[in-house]
Design an enzyme around this catalytic site. Structure first.
Site, PDB file in Angstrom:
ATOM      1  N   LEU A  78       0.865  -1.177   0.000  1.00 26.64           N
ATOM      2  CA  LEU A  78       0.000   0.000   0.000  1.00 26.64           C
ATOM      3  C   LEU A  78       0.900   1.224   0.000  1.00 26.64           C
ATOM      4  CD1 LEU A  78      -2.683  -0.951   2.707  1.00 26.64           C
ATOM      5  CD2 LEU A  78      -2.910  -1.106   0.223  1.00 26.64           C
ATOM      6  N   ASP A  79       0.465   2.300  -0.645  1.00 27.82           N
ATOM      7  CA  ASP A  79       1.230   3.545  -0.622  1.00 27.82           C
ATOM      8  C   ASP A  79       1.439   4.015   0.810  1.00 27.82           C
ATOM      9  OD1 ASP A  79       1.363   3.612  -3.358  1.00 27.82           O
ATOM     10  OD2 ASP A  79      -0.219   5.109  -3.615  1.00 27.82           O
ATOM     11  N   LYS A  80       2.489   4.783   1.014  1.00 23.57           N
ATOM     12  CA  LYS A  80       2.811   5.301   2.344  1.00 23.57           C
ATOM     13  C   LYS A  80       1.618   6.011   2.970  1.00 23.57           C
ATOM     14  CE  LYS A  80       6.105   8.335   4.754  1.00 23.57           C
ATOM     15  NZ  LYS A  80       7.317   9.186   4.611  1.00 23.57           N
ATOM     16  N   THR A  82      -1.591   5.614   2.296  1.00 21.37           N
ATOM     17  CA  THR A  82      -2.821   4.832   2.333  1.00 21.37           C
ATOM     18  C   THR A  82      -2.894   3.986   3.600  1.00 21.37           C
ATOM     19  OG1 THR A  82      -2.826   4.711  -0.088  1.00 21.37           O
ATOM     20  CG2 THR A  82      -4.206   3.128   1.085  1.00 21.37           C
ATOM     21  N   HIS A 175      -0.217   4.456  -7.787  1.00 24.41           N
ATOM     22  CA  HIS A 175      -1.040   5.661  -7.640  1.00 24.41           C
ATOM     23  C   HIS A 175      -2.278   5.639  -8.528  1.00 24.41           C
ATOM     24  CE1 HIS A 175       2.589   8.228  -6.045  1.00 24.41           C
ATOM     25  NE2 HIS A 175       2.327   7.147  -5.303  1.00 24.41           N
TER      26      HIS A 175
END
Length: 298
Positions: A78-80, A82, A175
């Site tokens: 997961l993105d930082k 999120t 993204h």
């Protein structure tokens, strides 16, 4: 994407195992807080040493807490910014099985996003986005070039305003949700500083207390294929719902946006039905009290 990362730092500095919300014989599911990067020892590029050590400590703490022979394997990210459901494999066999499901796109991934835009910003109550994406120097954009990759997102608008979108992620490009919402729907995720340059409108800023440097995107549910050892119907779908962070819940409440009980508390489902706290076929157990507080790792 299978990784088993060797520990590179001293004893874990935090009780990272508190992030675990579900575990069984094969997997651990975390409710990831904001600011945690899901990369460890082999991370490169812009990922800092402190972020790498933090994730290595998390894996090491989980190894100790669950009495594993090796640290858990990461099979997705997961993105930082999120929050939400992040699954880890306890062993290499489980990691291979999960990686195959991610590769085949049979894992259901549902996200919740608070976006800037009222009901009038959307052409309908639901829809789909099929705009291809291309990454250049770490920044992702919609593109028609031969280097662009197919990306598919379905969206549903339960309530406006601000607006809360329920998103089905069919492909998992970098993204993807942030770009699709900002550039395809023209409703950027609240707090996203990269894919919108305009300031939050006075209508939002004057009415709501929006935390600084916080992107309101949450991985709400992961749905995996699992198998019973006995019985006529061995295959079933196991779904883990990760509770929303407290600040996300507060903003929705202030905006008059209703949330389901499961969005607030989290829980476990089998073939779409609530399954309680134990999954006997897997030796699985829901690990967290049913509340919505998720703490930052800063």
């Amino acid at each position: 994407m299978i990784r088993s990362i060797k520990r590179t730092s001293a004893a874990p500095s935090k009780n990272w195992s508190r992030l675990a919300i579900y575990a069984d014989r094969s997997i651990i599911v975390l409710n990831k807080p904001p600011y945690l990067i899901c990369q460890g020892a082999e991370a490169e590029g812009e990922v800092g040493r402190r972020d790498v050590d933090k994730f290595n400590d998390l894996l090491s703490d989980l190894k100790q807490h669950f009495e594993l022979d090796k640290v858990p394997h990461t099979v997705h990210r997961l993105d930082k910014a999120t929050t939400g459901a992040l699954v880890l494999a306890k062993n290499l066999t489980a990691a291979r099985q999960l990686s195959q499901q991610f590769q085949n796109r049979t894992i259901g991934k549902t996200y919740l996003a608070l976006v800037r835009g009222g009901e009038q910003s959307f052409p309908a109550r639901s829809g789909e986005i099929r705009d291809a994406l291309e990454s250049t120097n770490g920044r992702v954009s919609i593109s028609q070039s031969c280097n662009a990759k197919f990306a598919a997102t379905d969206w549903e608008l339960p309530k406006a305003p601000l607006s809360l979108l329920r998103l089905k992620l069919h492909t998992g490009l970098k993204h993807q949700l942030r770009v699709h919402l900002a550039h395809s729907l023209h409703t950027p995720i609240l707090g996203d500083p990269v894919y919108t340059r305009s300031a939050i409108s006075a209508k939002i800023a004057d009415r709501f207390k929006v935390p600084h440097n916080r992107i309101f995107l949450h991985a709400a549910r992961l749905c995996l294929s699992r198998f019973r050892k006995t019985g006529p119907n061995k295959h079933f779908r196991l779904e883990i719902a990760a509770a929303l962070p407290g600040d996300f819940v507060t903003l929705c409440k202030d905006a008059g946006i209703p949330l389901s009980d499961w969005d607030v508390t989290g829980g476990v489902f089998v073939d779409g039905e609530p399954a309680g706290d134990e999954i006997a076929d897997l030796g699985g157990r829901w690990l967290r009290p049913r509340h919505h507080a998720i703490h930052s790792v800063r």
